[in-house]
Design a protein around this motif. Structure first.
Motif, PDB file in Angstrom:
ATOM      1  N   ALA A  19       0.830  -1.210   0.000  1.00 56.97           N
ATOM      2  CA  ALA A  19       0.000   0.000   0.000  1.00 56.97           C
ATOM      3  C   ALA A  19       0.864   1.260   0.000  1.00 56.97           C
ATOM      4  N   PRO A  50       2.989 -12.012  -2.293  1.00 56.76           N
ATOM      5  CA  PRO A  50       2.369 -13.259  -2.770  1.00 56.76           C
ATOM      6  C   PRO A  50       3.367 -14.286  -3.321  1.00 56.76           C
ATOM      7  N   GLY A 116       0.926  -5.688   8.924  1.00 60.50           N
ATOM      8  CA  GLY A 116       0.808  -6.448  10.164  1.00 60.50           C
ATOM      9  C   GLY A 116       2.008  -7.340  10.403  1.00 60.50           C
ATOM     10  N   GLY A 281      -4.418  -0.511   3.112  1.00 61.57           N
ATOM     11  CA  GLY A 281      -3.834  -1.845   3.190  1.00 61.57           C
ATOM     12  C   GLY A 281      -4.392  -2.668   4.345  1.00 61.57           C
TER      13      GLY A 281
HETATM   14  C1  FAD Z   1       3.627 -15.148   2.140  1.00 63.79           C
HETATM   15  C2  FAD Z   1       2.446 -14.302   1.739  1.00 63.79           C
HETATM   16  C3  FAD Z   1       1.684 -14.648   0.631  1.00 63.79           C
HETATM   17  C4  FAD Z   1       0.575 -13.892   0.262  1.00 63.79           C
HETATM   18  N1  FAD Z   1      -0.146 -14.270  -0.830  1.00 63.79           N
HETATM   19  C5  FAD Z   1      -1.231 -13.533  -1.201  1.00 63.79           C
HETATM   20  C6  FAD Z   1      -2.004 -13.917  -2.331  1.00 63.79           C
HETATM   21  O1  FAD Z   1      -1.742 -14.929  -3.017  1.00 63.79           O
HETATM   22  N2  FAD Z   1      -3.068 -13.150  -2.661  1.00 63.79           N
HETATM   23  C7  FAD Z   1      -3.413 -12.036  -1.955  1.00 63.79           C
HETATM   24  O2  FAD Z   1      -4.382 -11.375  -2.297  1.00 63.79           O
HETATM   25  N3  FAD Z   1      -2.689 -11.649  -0.868  1.00 63.79           N
HETATM   26  C8  FAD Z   1      -1.614 -12.377  -0.470  1.00 63.79           C
HETATM   27  N4  FAD Z   1      -0.879 -12.000   0.633  1.00 63.79           N
HETATM   28  C9  FAD Z   1      -1.302 -10.825   1.415  1.00 63.79           C
HETATM   29  C10 FAD Z   1      -0.707  -9.542   0.881  1.00 63.79           C
HETATM   30  O3  FAD Z   1       0.669  -9.685   0.638  1.00 63.79           O
HETATM   31  C11 FAD Z   1      -0.958  -8.436   1.898  1.00 63.79           C
HETATM   32  O4  FAD Z   1      -2.343  -8.245   2.013  1.00 63.79           O
HETATM   33  C12 FAD Z   1      -0.293  -7.119   1.489  1.00 63.79           C
HETATM   34  O5  FAD Z   1       1.109  -7.266   1.423  1.00 63.79           O
HETATM   35  C13 FAD Z   1      -0.650  -6.014   2.472  1.00 63.79           C
HETATM   36  O6  FAD Z   1      -0.006  -4.846   2.118  1.00 63.79           O
HETATM   37  P1  FAD Z   1       0.260  -3.683   3.178  1.00 63.79           P
HETATM   38  O7  FAD Z   1       0.979  -2.620   2.435  1.00 63.79           O
HETATM   39  O8  FAD Z   1      -0.981  -3.377   3.891  1.00 63.79           O
HETATM   40  O9  FAD Z   1       1.214  -4.343   4.252  1.00 63.79           O
HETATM   41  P2  FAD Z   1       2.711  -4.865   4.061  1.00 63.79           P
HETATM   42  O10 FAD Z   1       2.924  -5.345   2.663  1.00 63.79           O
HETATM   43  O11 FAD Z   1       2.932  -5.818   5.181  1.00 63.79           O
HETATM   44  O12 FAD Z   1       3.603  -3.586   4.288  1.00 63.79           O
HETATM   45  C14 FAD Z   1       3.655  -2.937   5.499  1.00 63.79           C
HETATM   46  C15 FAD Z   1       5.067  -2.489   5.715  1.00 63.79           C
HETATM   47  O13 FAD Z   1       5.079  -1.573   6.803  1.00 63.79           O
HETATM   48  C16 FAD Z   1       6.281  -1.719   7.514  1.00 63.79           C
HETATM   49  N5  FAD Z   1       6.073  -1.129   8.843  1.00 63.79           N
HETATM   50  C17 FAD Z   1       5.190  -1.505   9.804  1.00 63.79           C
HETATM   51  N6  FAD Z   1       5.265  -0.678  10.867  1.00 63.79           N
HETATM   52  C18 FAD Z   1       6.220   0.242  10.571  1.00 63.79           C
HETATM   53  C19 FAD Z   1       6.752   1.353  11.277  1.00 63.79           C
HETATM   54  N7  FAD Z   1       6.309   1.688  12.483  1.00 63.79           N
HETATM   55  N8  FAD Z   1       7.738   2.056  10.684  1.00 63.79           N
HETATM   56  C20 FAD Z   1       8.195   1.746   9.449  1.00 63.79           C
HETATM   57  N9  FAD Z   1       7.702   0.706   8.731  1.00 63.79           N
HETATM   58  C21 FAD Z   1       6.728  -0.035   9.278  1.00 63.79           C
HETATM   59  C22 FAD Z   1       6.529  -3.204   7.493  1.00 63.79           C
HETATM   60  O14 FAD Z   1       7.885  -3.495   7.630  1.00 63.79           O
HETATM   61  C23 FAD Z   1       6.019  -3.592   6.103  1.00 63.79           C
HETATM   62  O15 FAD Z   1       7.059  -3.648   5.173  1.00 63.79           O
HETATM   63  C24 FAD Z   1       0.224 -12.746   1.024  1.00 63.79           C
HETATM   64  C25 FAD Z   1       0.994 -12.394   2.149  1.00 63.79           C
HETATM   65  C26 FAD Z   1       2.090 -13.151   2.510  1.00 63.79           C
HETATM   66  C27 FAD Z   1       2.901 -12.792   3.721  1.00 63.79           C
END
Ligand code: FAD
Length: 412
Positions: A19, A50, A116, A281
């Protein structure tokens, strides 16, 4: 009060994952000319999670393929990527965040995209062959461990546990998959689909034990070497993956006094949590204009689309975020796709045979379609978007009939 205009003020994005990366990119592409700081506690620039339970874990794609941006890509976008830095404090009155090196970053607009952290069960020992999977480094470690393991224990048959089980089987490893619920994936997909997945995993040789937990961990030195399940059986294992979901990272949201609900930061239709603060996200609980309720979804495309929307909105180019949630999961040769959000449904209408290799299920509430799940059936997903979006009762017999044209149903 800042004298700068919204288009050239300073935006700080905390969380450089799916996100956060999307928000930074969309901001620039929407013509925002101010400073963008993208703070990420991961040492790597944003990558596609993913892959980490699928192609990358199985060694089918090289590491460079997983990245969304390289550091030079952020430089080209004029985005200040602060990798390996954690935001540890946030102050709303001062409009600033503090990083773990003690420095502070002022903001006019803040985006919380913190995702998370994997949940850990209290009785699971933290030993060298027991791991969780969220980051690229986690996936590299799991890959190394799998290379020398004969039998992997996976705790939790949610999407990540189930996908890792499938990947490990594809590499010829034995897999013991232990799930506390009666069927896998029931929380996300319901009992009926859970039974389908149980069958698929067993057909692929996974030793799936449902309604079961580990009652004793048998360790030697820094390693788990066996477990005792609650039916009394003793199982030898070489490695353990704990895959029991995530805890959204809410510590900054709490410091900022933001409202939280359904485990996330509560945001309105425009993904705004408070004046000058947005969230996107896994960590965002979004008021979805189509469903007219708050949704928090932990899936890739939802995070990307919400991030993009936040970028556009901050740049003054976006309205309410109406994207219908969509996700996929690949296990063996089975491609699941799911569109919508069926928190509570009162009717499930099947299209096709659940024992076959291609079918869909529509989830209805009060006659309206809340979601559709499709197994190896991308066409139904494509044609269902309008059926969900229009929020009008639909002919259930038509949905169930494979010969009925879904486009026609959406026009009635
Ligand atoms: C192994 C795996 C496989 C997946 N496969 C699928 C799939 O096939 N299909 C699907 O739809 N979804 C899948 N997902 C889910 C999808 O990847 C997540 O929903 C998505 O990455 C969420 O994005 P986000 O930006 O909200 O969080 P994230 O991608 O987790 O990014 C958040 C970032 O914030 C950082 N952060 C947190 N707190 C702080 C702070 N205080 N200061 C600085 N940085 C911080 C973290 O280090 C992290 O890098 C999968 C997830 C995993 C782990």
């Amino acid at each position: 009060m800042s004298e700068r205009t919204p288009v050239d003020s300073q935006v700080v994005i905390v969380g450089a994952g799916a996100a956060g990366d999307a928000a930074a990119t969309a901001l620039r592409k929407s013509g925002f000319e101010g400073r963008i700081a993208l703070v990420g506690s991961d040492r790597h620039p944003a990558y596609q999670r993913p892959y980490l339970s699928k192609e990358f874990l199985r060694g089918e794609i090289a590491e460079e393929r997983v990245f969304l941006h390289r550091p030079e890509g952020y430089r080209e976008l004029n985005v200040e990527w602060l990798g390996g830095r954690r935001a540890v404090a946030a102050d709303r009155r001062e409009s600033s965040i503090t990083l773990d090196d003690g420095s502070s970053l002022p903001f006019d607009t803040l985006v919380l995209a913190t995702g998370g952290t994997p949940r850990w069960l209290p009785d699971v020992p933290r030993l060298s062959n027991v791991m969780a999977l969220r980051t690229l480094d986690d996936s590299v470690s799991l890959r190394q461990v799998l290379a020398t393991s004969r039998r992997l224990l996976v705790i939790g048959a949610g999407f990540i546990g189930a996908e890792v089980a499938a990947s490990a089987r594809a590499q010829g490893r034995d897999v013991l998959l232990v799930e506390a619920a009666p069927v896998p994936l029931a929380r996300a997909l319901g009992e009926e689909m859970g039974r389908v997945y149980a069958r698929i995993h067993r057909e692929h040789g996974v030793d799936l034990r449902t309604a079961t937990t580990v009652r004793r961990w048998i360790t030697r030195g820094e390693r788990v070497e066996a477990v005792e399940l609650d039916d009394g059986s003793r199982e030898e294992v070489d490695a353990v993956l704990v895959a029991v979901g995530i805890e959204p990272d809410l510590s900054l949201a709490r410091q900022l006094g933001l409202s939280t609900g359904a485990g996330g930061v509560v945001v309105d239709e425009r993904l705004q949590a408070a004046d000058g603060i947005y969230s996107a996200g896994d960590v965002a609980t979004h008021f979805h204009p189509t469903f007219q309720r708050h949704l928090r979804v932990e899936h890739w495309q939802v995070a990307r689309k919400q991030g993009e929307a936040v970028g556009r909105i901050i740049a003054g180019q976006g309205g309410p975020h109406e994207e219908i949630p969509w996700f996929w999961s690949d296990q063996y040769d089975v491609k699941l796709q799911y569109l919508g959000h069926a928190a509570g449904f009162d009717r499930a209408v099947r299209r096709g045979d659940l024992d076959g290799d291609r079918f869909s299920i529509f989830y209805l509430k009060d006659g309206l379609i809340e979601a559709v799940l499709a197994m190896n059936d991308a066409r139904t997903i494509r044609l269902s978007r309008e059926l969900i979006r229009r929020r009008r009762p639909v002919d259930a017999a038509g949905l169930a009939s494979e010969s009925a044209d879904l486009r026609e149903l959406a026009r009635v």
